[in-house]
Write a protein that holds these residues in place. Sequence first.
Motif, PDB file in Angstrom:
ATOM      1  N   LEU A   1      19.868   2.009   2.425  1.00  0.00           N
ATOM      2  CA  LEU A   1      19.040   3.123   2.912  1.00  0.00           C
ATOM      3  C   LEU A   1      18.181   3.657   1.762  1.00  0.00           C
ATOM      4  CD1 LEU A   1      18.575   4.790   5.467  1.00  0.00           C
ATOM      5  CD2 LEU A   1      20.410   6.315   4.735  1.00  0.00           C
ATOM      6  N   ILE A   2      16.896   3.350   1.812  1.00  0.00           N
ATOM      7  CA  ILE A   2      15.986   3.694   0.709  1.00  0.00           C
ATOM      8  C   ILE A   2      14.978   4.730   1.209  1.00  0.00           C
ATOM      9  CG2 ILE A   2      14.389   2.761  -1.030  1.00  0.00           C
ATOM     10  CD1 ILE A   2      17.292   1.555  -1.116  1.00  0.00           C
ATOM     11  N   ARG A   3      14.669   5.704   0.367  1.00  0.00           N
ATOM     12  CA  ARG A   3      13.765   6.790   0.777  1.00  0.00           C
ATOM     13  C   ARG A   3      12.308   6.295   0.781  1.00  0.00           C
ATOM     14  NH1 ARG A   3      15.472  11.978   0.063  1.00  0.00           N
ATOM     15  NH2 ARG A   3      16.743  11.362  -1.718  1.00  0.00           N
ATOM     16  N   THR A   4      11.768   5.981   1.952  1.00  0.00           N
ATOM     17  CA  THR A   4      10.368   5.539   2.098  1.00  0.00           C
ATOM     18  C   THR A   4       9.846   6.037   3.451  1.00  0.00           C
ATOM     19  OG1 THR A   4      10.773   3.494   3.351  1.00  0.00           O
ATOM     20  CG2 THR A   4      10.943   3.324   0.950  1.00  0.00           C
ATOM     21  N   PRO A   5       8.524   5.844   3.716  1.00  0.00           N
ATOM     22  CA  PRO A   5       8.000   6.228   5.032  1.00  0.00           C
ATOM     23  C   PRO A   5       8.751   5.552   6.187  1.00  0.00           C
ATOM     24  CG  PRO A   5       6.188   5.804   3.531  1.00  0.00           C
ATOM     25  CD  PRO A   5       7.445   5.425   2.790  1.00  0.00           C
TER      26      PRO A   5
ATOM     27  N   ASN B   1       7.645 -11.063  -1.272  1.00  0.00           N
ATOM     28  CA  ASN B   1       7.425 -10.934   0.171  1.00  0.00           C
ATOM     29  C   ASN B   1       8.114  -9.662   0.649  1.00  0.00           C
ATOM     30  OD1 ASN B   1       5.873 -13.269   0.885  1.00  0.00           O
ATOM     31  ND2 ASN B   1       7.675 -14.506   0.408  1.00  0.00           N
ATOM     32  N   ASN B   2       7.338  -8.584   0.691  1.00  0.00           N
ATOM     33  CA  ASN B   2       7.900  -7.258   0.966  1.00  0.00           C
ATOM     34  C   ASN B   2       7.495  -6.688   2.326  1.00  0.00           C
ATOM     35  OD1 ASN B   2       8.756  -4.322   0.110  1.00  0.00           O
ATOM     36  ND2 ASN B   2       6.579  -4.189   0.666  1.00  0.00           N
ATOM     37  N   ALA B   3       6.338  -7.091   2.864  1.00  0.00           N
ATOM     38  CA  ALA B   3       5.826  -6.460   4.097  1.00  0.00           C
ATOM     39  C   ALA B   3       6.871  -6.514   5.203  1.00  0.00           C
ATOM     40  CB  ALA B   3       4.556  -7.168   4.561  1.00  0.00           C
TER      41      ALA B   3
ATOM     42  N   SER C   1       0.818  -1.222   0.000  1.00  0.00           N
ATOM     43  CA  SER C   1       0.000   0.000   0.000  1.00  0.00           C
ATOM     44  C   SER C   1       0.851   1.270   0.000  1.00  0.00           C
ATOM     45  CB  SER C   1      -0.943  -0.002   1.213  1.00  0.00           C
ATOM     46  OG  SER C   1      -0.189  -0.088   2.402  1.00  0.00           O
ATOM     47  N   GLN C   2       2.159   1.120   0.246  1.00  0.00           N
ATOM     48  CA  GLN C   2       3.037   2.312   0.235  1.00  0.00           C
ATOM     49  C   GLN C   2       4.491   1.872   0.044  1.00  0.00           C
ATOM     50  OE1 GLN C   2       2.511   3.977   4.224  1.00  0.00           O
ATOM     51  NE2 GLN C   2       4.377   2.971   4.906  1.00  0.00           N
ATOM     52  N   GLY C   3       5.386   2.829  -0.024  1.00  0.00           N
ATOM     53  CA  GLY C   3       6.828   2.564  -0.013  1.00  0.00           C
ATOM     54  C   GLY C   3       7.288   1.645  -1.135  1.00  0.00           C
ATOM     55  N   ILE C   4       8.244   0.770  -0.793  1.00  0.00           N
ATOM     56  CA  ILE C   4       8.870  -0.097  -1.794  1.00  0.00           C
ATOM     57  C   ILE C   4       7.834  -1.045  -2.426  1.00  0.00           C
ATOM     58  CG2 ILE C   4      10.539  -1.992  -2.068  1.00  0.00           C
ATOM     59  CD1 ILE C   4      12.270  -0.561   0.109  1.00  0.00           C
ATOM     60  N   GLY C   5       6.922  -1.582  -1.594  1.00  0.00           N
ATOM     61  CA  GLY C   5       5.917  -2.522  -2.107  1.00  0.00           C
ATOM     62  C   GLY C   5       5.020  -1.888  -3.163  1.00  0.00           C
TER      63      GLY C   5
ATOM     64  N   ASN D   1      16.220  -7.187  16.596  1.00  0.00           N
ATOM     65  CA  ASN D   1      15.023  -7.904  16.119  1.00  0.00           C
ATOM     66  C   ASN D   1      14.959  -7.883  14.583  1.00  0.00           C
ATOM     67  OD1 ASN D   1      14.596  -5.131  16.085  1.00  0.00           O
ATOM     68  ND2 ASN D   1      12.655  -5.195  17.219  1.00  0.00           N
ATOM     69  N   TYR D   2      15.133  -6.705  14.024  1.00  0.00           N
ATOM     70  CA  TYR D   2      15.053  -6.519  12.566  1.00  0.00           C
ATOM     71  C   TYR D   2      16.185  -7.291  11.860  1.00  0.00           C
ATOM     72  CZ  TYR D   2      14.516  -3.795   8.207  1.00  0.00           C
ATOM     73  OH  TYR D   2      14.322  -3.390   6.909  1.00  0.00           O
ATOM     74  N   SER D   3      17.413  -7.167  12.389  1.00  0.00           N
ATOM     75  CA  SER D   3      18.559  -7.869  11.782  1.00  0.00           C
ATOM     76  C   SER D   3      18.341  -9.379  11.809  1.00  0.00           C
ATOM     77  CB  SER D   3      19.853  -7.554  12.527  1.00  0.00           C
ATOM     78  OG  SER D   3      20.087  -6.184  12.545  1.00  0.00           O
TER      79      SER D   3
ATOM     80  N   ALA E   1      -4.772  -8.622   4.333  1.00  0.00           N
ATOM     81  CA  ALA E   1      -4.290  -9.756   5.125  1.00  0.00           C
ATOM     82  C   ALA E   1      -3.159  -9.280   6.021  1.00  0.00           C
ATOM     83  CB  ALA E   1      -3.780 -10.881   4.231  1.00  0.00           C
ATOM     84  N   ASP E   2      -3.195  -9.723   7.268  1.00  0.00           N
ATOM     85  CA  ASP E   2      -2.051  -9.533   8.161  1.00  0.00           C
ATOM     86  C   ASP E   2      -1.141 -10.732   7.902  1.00  0.00           C
ATOM     87  OD1 ASP E   2      -0.234  -9.639  10.214  1.00  0.00           O
ATOM     88  OD2 ASP E   2      -1.671  -9.166  11.802  1.00  0.00           O
ATOM     89  N   VAL E   3      -0.027 -10.497   7.212  1.00  0.00           N
ATOM     90  CA  VAL E   3       0.791 -11.621   6.753  1.00  0.00           C
ATOM     91  C   VAL E   3       1.504 -12.361   7.889  1.00  0.00           C
ATOM     92  CG1 VAL E   3       1.104 -10.893   4.362  1.00  0.00           C
ATOM     93  CG2 VAL E   3       2.687 -10.042   6.118  1.00  0.00           C
TER      94      VAL E   3
END
Length: 246
Positions: free
Chosen positions: A186-190, A88-90, A10-14, A153-155, A61-63
Amino acid sequence: MSVALITGASQGIGACIARRLAKDGFDVAINHYPSEGDKEKAEAVAEECRALGVKAEIFAADVSKMEDCEAMVKAVKETMGSIEALVNNAGITKDKLLARMAEEDYDAVIAVNQKSIFNMLKQTCPVMMKQKYGRIVNVSSVAGLYGNPGQINYSASKAAIIGMTKTIAKEYGKKNIVCNAVAPGLIRTPMTDVLSDEVKAKMLEAVAMKRYGEPEEIASVVSFLVSEDCSYVTGQVIEISGGLSM
Ligand code: NAP
């Protein structure tokens, strides 16, 4: 017509990937988180895709939930007919140094960024197997390759995606399904708009090209990885970071 399903689109890279794949001629299934705000944004992305002459539908859907993924993949098959490409971007972040990170924040990021990949693969690979054709792209991150302070967590979730990508490449290679990952810098997104100027400047110091990446620069690599031309590339991680790690 080939169908591409993109999560978190719905936004950003996806959203950018959805537009690019529509331009490439894919019918696009646009997944969004089940909220009114996301639905509205996803519908706007779908409208832009339709303007390019392809079919575009939105799917809530909440993936991180297997039952949501199961229902979504079923609905995509019924509405669009097939699924040739899955992106799979979310993803989410909940950054804090280890000393301050709550267990809930660790678990939430693993659920959305990592478990969701398992959920989506579990539901989509059987469809691709029946078709004897599939292109899968998992969105990892440079944080999964090199680690990043404040992002244990993210890593962890993004490193896991790399292992999952290679495993699926090995399990499904003989079925003509290829699975690759992209690792954006580093990508320019929300998602990155919220970082302080100081943090952004520090991160850019390590980037050879001394600038942010744009979502379009991720979408163009994904465009190749989901194309028929990507017929003998599998289990690979393509870093898209403007030269972060040389
Ligand atoms: P973004 O603008 O925040 O977009 C992420 C999308 O995923 C949002 O639409 C979000 O919806 C959705 N999402 C979150 N949780 C979801 C769930 N449980 N089910 C379905 N959708 C969900 O971030 P982005 O920068 O475009 O990131 C896209 C991907 O690239 C992520 O996997 C991210 O980790 C990765 N990445 C980004 C960067 C970067 O610099 N931007 C770098 C490396 C990797 P809500 O808005 O409702 O949460």
